[in-house]
Design a protein around this motif. Sequence first.
Motif, PDB file in Angstrom:
ATOM      1  N   SER A 219       0.855  -1.182   0.000  1.00  0.00           N
ATOM      2  CA  SER A 219       0.000   0.000   0.000  1.00  0.00           C
ATOM      3  C   SER A 219       0.899   1.243   0.000  1.00  0.00           C
TER       4      SER A 219
ATOM      5  N   GLU B 196     -12.164  -2.494   2.933  1.00  0.00           N
ATOM      6  CA  GLU B 196     -11.308  -2.084   1.816  1.00  0.00           C
ATOM      7  C   GLU B 196      -9.967  -1.485   2.266  1.00  0.00           C
ATOM      8  N   ARG B 197      -9.622  -1.639   3.531  1.00  0.00           N
ATOM      9  CA  ARG B 197      -8.305  -1.204   3.993  1.00  0.00           C
ATOM     10  C   ARG B 197      -7.448  -2.421   4.303  1.00  0.00           C
ATOM     11  N   CYS B 198      -6.152  -2.186   4.483  1.00  0.00           N
ATOM     12  CA  CYS B 198      -5.238  -3.270   4.789  1.00  0.00           C
ATOM     13  C   CYS B 198      -4.355  -2.867   5.975  1.00  0.00           C
TER      14      CYS B 198
ATOM     15  N   TYR C  32      -0.474  -3.652   8.080  1.00  0.00           N
ATOM     16  CA  TYR C  32       0.846  -4.293   8.126  1.00  0.00           C
ATOM     17  C   TYR C  32       1.315  -4.296   9.580  1.00  0.00           C
TER      18      TYR C  32
ATOM     19  N   LYS D 188       1.520  -8.978   6.195  1.00  0.00           N
ATOM     20  CA  LYS D 188       0.563  -8.247   5.375  1.00  0.00           C
ATOM     21  C   LYS D 188      -0.826  -8.821   5.656  1.00  0.00           C
TER      22      LYS D 188
ATOM     23  N   GLU E 237      -4.799  -8.578   4.516  1.00  0.00           N
ATOM     24  CA  GLU E 237      -5.710  -8.095   3.481  1.00  0.00           C
ATOM     25  C   GLU E 237      -7.055  -8.807   3.597  1.00  0.00           C
TER      26      GLU E 237
END
Length: 231
Positions: A38, A180-182, A184, A206, A208
């Motif tokens: 991202s 719709e966000r990710c 880390y 990560k 997702e």
Amino acid sequence: MITVRHADDRGRANFGWLDSKHTFSFGHYYDPKHMGFSALRVINDDTVTPSAGFDTHGHRDMEIISYVLDGEIAHKDSEGNIKVLPAGEFQLMSAGSGIYHSEFNHSDSAPLHFLQIWIQPNVTGQKPDYQQKDFGQNSGLTAIATPTGENGTLMIKQDASLHQLILPVGSEVEFPINEERCVYVHQIEGNLMVDNTSLQPGDGAKVEAQTALKLRNLGQAPVKALVFDLP
């Protein structure tokens, strides 16, 4: 979905005065499979020998976060900031339209260990800015950087946030993730369980297509990690 980036798989550069481990492609280390995640572009795990450091160099349009794990950074930049950044403190330098700075190990006898993090901004060409703060060592999740600078956090020029995670032995927290966000997760100390995935120091994860994460300390020592909420 959780994808682990193991510590031993990171790129590495050792120049004698600097031993650097690269989570993502950086400098002479290039891996097209690991160019960032991202808006998160760089996590370098740097150890600097006494009195050594990075001579004056320039940056532009990048949000640069330094987090000192051991030792102290001596910082100087073209905006007139001359600072010492001790262990436990966070520094956010917004390079904006252009800034020059140097970073040195402030000690002439002990090594410096810190994380250098780059996040790509969502606005460019703005006036450079400098922020520095100690957020303490409270258990749980502590907001460090947010787009609005709310509640005393550092203000970052991106729709992203950074949290410090500290978990005593046997404790856990849940981290909600907006649709719709990710996310880390960068592991620093201890053994962290991210849902059912184990992370050791230097590992990254990560995350997702999930709406929440369960973060647990099932080890025998306290956990410390950084959690990035990303667009």
